[in-house]
Structure formats: structure tokens, C-alpha cells
Design an enzyme around this catalytic site. Structure first.
Site, mmCIF file in Angstrom:
data_model
loop_
_atom_site.group_PDB
_atom_site.id
_atom_site.type_symbol
_atom_site.label_atom_id
_atom_site.label_comp_id
_atom_site.label_asym_id
_atom_site.label_seq_id
_atom_site.Cartn_x
_atom_site.Cartn_y
_atom_site.Cartn_z
ATOM 1 N N ASP A 40 1.322 5.258 1.278
ATOM 2 C CA ASP A 40 0.916 6.301 2.222
ATOM 3 C C ASP A 40 1.421 7.641 1.718
ATOM 4 O OD1 ASP A 40 -0.255 4.486 3.973
ATOM 5 O OD2 ASP A 40 1.651 4.062 4.950
ATOM 6 N N ASP A 52 0.833 -1.208 0.000
ATOM 7 C CA ASP A 52 0.000 0.000 0.000
ATOM 8 C C ASP A 52 0.861 1.249 0.000
ATOM 9 O OD1 ASP A 52 0.841 -0.072 2.649
ATOM 10 O OD2 ASP A 52 -1.009 -1.073 3.287
ATOM 11 N N ASP A 110 9.771 5.923 13.310
ATOM 12 C CA ASP A 110 10.628 5.020 14.079
ATOM 13 C C ASP A 110 12.057 4.887 13.557
ATOM 14 O OD1 ASP A 110 9.593 3.687 11.892
ATOM 15 O OD2 ASP A 110 8.769 1.998 13.012
HETATM 16 P P1 ATP Z 1 4.721 -2.463 6.668
HETATM 17 O O1 ATP Z 1 3.516 -1.752 6.103
HETATM 18 O O2 ATP Z 1 5.517 -3.246 5.704
HETATM 19 O O3 ATP Z 1 4.407 -3.198 7.902
HETATM 20 P P2 ATP Z 1 5.510 0.210 7.378
HETATM 21 O O4 ATP Z 1 6.842 0.782 7.759
HETATM 22 O O5 ATP Z 1 4.814 0.841 6.229
HETATM 23 O O6 ATP Z 1 5.748 -1.328 7.151
HETATM 24 P P3 ATP Z 1 3.174 0.898 8.883
HETATM 25 O O7 ATP Z 1 2.686 0.295 10.133
HETATM 26 O O8 ATP Z 1 2.376 0.818 7.660
HETATM 27 O O9 ATP Z 1 4.594 0.229 8.648
HETATM 28 O O10 ATP Z 1 3.541 2.402 9.234
HETATM 29 C C1 ATP Z 1 3.773 3.424 8.263
HETATM 30 C C2 ATP Z 1 4.875 4.377 8.753
HETATM 31 O O11 ATP Z 1 4.483 4.984 9.992
HETATM 32 C C3 ATP Z 1 6.207 3.709 9.052
HETATM 33 O O12 ATP Z 1 7.012 3.561 7.909
HETATM 34 C C4 ATP Z 1 6.810 4.657 10.061
HETATM 35 O O13 ATP Z 1 7.356 5.779 9.407
HETATM 36 C C5 ATP Z 1 5.605 5.119 10.853
HETATM 37 N N1 ATP Z 1 5.376 4.273 12.056
HETATM 38 C C6 ATP Z 1 4.630 3.155 12.149
HETATM 39 N N2 ATP Z 1 4.626 2.641 13.389
HETATM 40 C C7 ATP Z 1 5.383 3.468 14.130
HETATM 41 C C8 ATP Z 1 5.776 3.509 15.501
HETATM 42 N N3 ATP Z 1 5.372 2.568 16.359
HETATM 43 N N4 ATP Z 1 6.555 4.532 15.908
HETATM 44 C C9 ATP Z 1 6.959 5.494 15.041
HETATM 45 N N5 ATP Z 1 6.633 5.509 13.753
HETATM 46 C C10 ATP Z 1 5.871 4.520 13.272
HETATM 47 MG MG MG Z 2 2.803 0.301 5.523
#
Ligand code: ATP
Ligand code: MG
Length: 386
Positions: A47, A45, A119
Site C-alpha cells: 500500500d 500486497d 489502528d
Molecule cells: P493484513 O493485510 O496482513 O491483514 P494490514 O495491517 O495491512 O494487515 P489492512 O486491512 O490491509 O491490514 O489495512 C492496511 C492499513 O490500514 C493497516 O496497516 C492500518 O494502518 C490501517 N487500518 C486497517 N484497518 C483499520 C482499522 N479498522 N482502523 C484503523 N486503521 C486501520
Molecule cells: Mg494489508
């Protein structure tokens, strides 16, 4: 290395960015999708981050909807896909957590502040595909090049702020084979913090370990880091033999993800818990029926975060159908093959055959059965399992 194949970004995502920029807003794609694009993986997806406020976004797009009560984000729908558009926000000045353990960060901010609240450096890369430019304040691109997961700021502070970040680091380590930002000893020291994460969030996070294409490696990583017993106490002493039902089940889940087939958390739990069940005193109690063994097992393990009520029925069905695959009689065969859980139970049977727990001829019989016409079926029924 750090180039992005613009063809991997869907038109509807580009159109949202174009439209926001045409209205003089800043707009970037950000987060996991950028990490994936740089690694030449197809993101699941996209963002978008922007300085437009939610009401400004909804006034530009007619397929947009504000969601979230405390921190509003906007969902823009395109056919069956949803693109999440978030306004830049800053780190909370005070650590305040919602009931579900998510850090509350609900104040709008600048792009710099938005980057800082994220993060890892690799997750704080903003990319503008219209002008083909990056905003990468923590040099996440080099960290991706060097296969490093690096916290933004002080690792132990960021973990204390939100211990789920430790699980995220471990998950990315398992998924991308990147280097962990903390040592194994530090992880063990932090494991008591993991226990403070609300169980629904642990459940969601652990499901991402197993249902996104790297289940087998996740299991090995959790084992290597001595975290298995934290989540699956019954697997602590388990030998992760590559012919075991458990490891075969994980490989099978990964294959399904790769083939874009559905993966069911219930099926995964049926695999993860099978050994615990068959090694339990309930299973070994010959005085109990199989149904009673299963329900006693679930009752005794009620407190486990992985035994969700909504899966108990599904898992029990898969398990209790297993002996019925041995009964080759016309009525029972038809009844079993029409059972709503037949497919899942059959997939489970194949794993049991592959791990040599069940005779392969049983699995083969049912495989032929499903693809045979009526006359072959009659013959299969009269021959039985050989
Ligand atoms: P995936 O979708 O593959 O699990 P992702 O990095 O996109 O990985 P998401 O949960 O979709 O994870 O989160 C989107 C973004 O939001 C992350 O890339 C990060 O920048 C931020 N993020 C998510 N969770 C946290 C957290 N617990 N603390 C700080 N930032 C976060
Ligand atoms: Mg994601």
C-alpha cells in the site's frame, strides 16, 4: 533489526514511488507491508500513501483507476497485481459509520493525521525506499522489536470507535505471536461490542484468521481467550486434540498457504462445521437420508454468520460425497471421480482418515486410483478396498 531488505520491494512499487516523488509529491509505503518487511516476511500486497490527490495520481499514471465513492483511492495495475495508492487522510471529526460498519474517514489530511487515524503503532510506519527513510511518529519500530501490539491513542476509545480493531489485534496476536494491547478480561468485556460488527465484516475478518497461514494458532488463541463460542458455539466444549479432524484441517490449510496453493473458505467451513453436523440430532436421525440430514442441519443454523448461502452447496457436496468413497463399483467410481467436487471431497476424506474417523485404506485406495493407469485401475476395482 529495523532494516528493510529493499530487494523484497517489487520494481513496479518502487517505480510508482519514484514517479510520484519526481512530480514533487510525498510518497511512502505504509501499513501491513512495512510490518511484514521488518519481520523479514514477504508482504502479500503493498500500500502506498501520498499527499497527491486521486485526480493528480490518475493524471500521472495511465494504468490508474479511481475506486470508492465516498473515499476515493487509486488502484494502479501492474500485470495481475494491483497497488493501492491512498491520499493521506484524517480521522473523522465525528464518528460516523457506513452501513458495513467501516469508520468513515473521508477527509484528506497531512501525513501526521494519516498516521493518527491508523489502528496500531506498528501499522503506522511509513517508509520511503527511494531515500531510505522512515516516518514513524508513534515509535512502531520499537514496538515491533518488543513484539507489542499497541493502540494509537486510548485502547478502549479506539475499540469503541471501531470494534473490528479488537479482532484485528487478536488476529495479529495469533499471526505474529505479539503481545495483546488489552487484557483477557478486557477482551471479554468488549465481546458485546464485537457482536455489533456487521456480520459480513466479521465473516471477512474471521476468514483472515484462518486463511492466511496461521489457522491452527488462530483456533488456539480464540479458545484461550474464550471467544470460540462467540463465533463457533458448537466448538465451545470441543477438545482441541491434535489428531482431531478440526486441528488436522487447520494444519492442512496452513500448509497449503505456505505452499502457495489455493485455500477455499467453503472447505474451511466444511471442516469447522463437520463435528457440529455429525453431533447434531439430524445426523443421528436414521430415518433421514444424508441429503435430508444436511439440509435440515443448514436450515436449523441459518442464522449463523458463517453459513453463507454461497457456501452451503459447496459444503453439502463435500459432505454428501463421503459415503460414496466406500462404493467400489466401476460405474460409481468413475462417476464420483468425475464429480466437480471430487478433489475437495477427496481432500476431506483424507482428513477423515488421518483423524481415524475413516479407515486409512479407503483414502489409500483413492490415492492409488488417481495415479494409476487403466490396467491397474481394473485390478484395484476387482480387489476393492482391503
Ligand atoms: P493484513 O493485510 O496482513 O491483514 P494490514 O495491517 O495491512 O494487515 P489492512 O486491512 O490491509 O491490514 O489495512 C492496511 C492499513 O490500514 C493497516 O496497516 C492500518 O494502518 C490501517 N487500518 C486497517 N484497518 C483499520 C482499522 N479498522 N482502523 C484503523 N486503521 C486501520
Ligand atoms: Mg494489508
Amino acid at each position: 533489526m529495523n532494516d528493510i531488505d529493499l530487494n523484497l520491494i517489487p520494481d513496479h512499487v518502487l517505480n510508482i514511488l519514484k514517479k510520484l516523488q519526481k512530480h514533487h509529491f510525498e510518497a511512502y509505503i505504509v501499513g501491513g507491508c512495512i510490518r511484514d518487511l521488518i519481520l523479514k516476511r514477504v508482504p502479500k500486497d503493498f500500500d502506498i500513501a501520498t499527499n497527491a490527490h486521486p485526480e493528480e495520481i490518475t493524471s500521472i499514471f495511465n494504468n490508474a483507476r479511481v475506486i470508492g465513492r465516498r473515499f476515493k483511492i487509486v488502484h494502479i495495475r501492474h500485470q495481475r497485481e494491483i497497488v493501492e495508492v491512498s491520499t493521506f487522510r484524517k480521522k473523522p471529526s465525528q464518528i460516523s459509520k457506513l452501513k458495513n460498519g467501516v469508520v468513515q474517514d473521508n477527509e484528506f489530511g497531512s501525513i501526521e493525521e494519516d498516521a493518527e487515524r491508523r489502528d496500531f503503532t506498528m501499522n503506522a510506519i511509513f517508509f520511503d525506499p527511494i531515500n531510505v527513510s522512515f516516518f514513524d511518529p508513534f515509535d512502531g519500530l520499537s514496538d515491533i522489536d518488543n513484539k507489542k501490539i499497541k493502540f494509537i491513542g486510548n485502547p478502549s476509545e479506539r475499540i469503541k470507535e471501531d470494534p473490528a480493531r479488537l479482532l484485528r489485534a487478536i488476529r495479529f496476536h495469533a499471526k505474529l505471536k505479539f503481545i495483546l494491547p488489552v487484557t483477557e478480561t478486557e477482551i471479554l468485556n468488549f465481546s458485546s461490542l464485537i457482536e455489533t460488527i456487521p456480520s459480513s465484516r466479521i465473516f471477512d475478518e474471521i476468514m483472515k484468521f484462518f486463511l492466511t497461514g496461521h489457522a491452527q494458532n488462530s483456533l488456539l488463541v480464540l479458545k484461550k481467550l474464550n471467544l470460540i463460542d462467540l463465533f463457533f458455539p458448537h466448538l465451545e466444549k470441543h477438545q482441541f486434540n491434535k489428531h482431531s479432524l478440526l486441528v488436522l484441517g487447520m494444519a492442512n490449510t496452513d500448509k497449503r498457504v505456505e505452499e502457495d496453493k489455493t485455500v477455499n473458505p467453503g472447505f474451511l467451513m466444511a471442516v469447522l462445521l463437520w463435528d457440529a453436523f455429525t453431533e447434531s440430532s439430524f445426523y443421528k436421525n436414521n430415518g433421514l437420508s444424508l441429503d435430508a440430514k444436511i439440509s435440515s442441519f443448514f436450515n436449523a443454523n441459518k442464522s449463523s454468520i458463517f453459513i453463507h448461502n454461497r457456501f452451503v452447496k459447496y459444503i453439502s457436496d463435500i459432505w454428501r460425497l463421503q459415503p460414496r468413497f466406500l462404493k467400489i463399483r466401476t460405474k460409481s467410481v468413475y462417476r464420483l471421480s468425475n464429480h466437480p467436487r471430487f478433489r475437495a471431497a477427496y481432500d476431506f476424506l483424507l482428513l477423515r482418515c488421518e483423524s481415524k474417523e475413516e479407515n486409512i485404506n479407503v483414502g489409500n485406495w483413492w490415492t492409488y486410483w488417481q495415479t494409476s493407469n487403466e490396467s491397474t485401475r481394473k485390478k484395484l476395482l476387482s480387489d476393492g478396498i482391503k
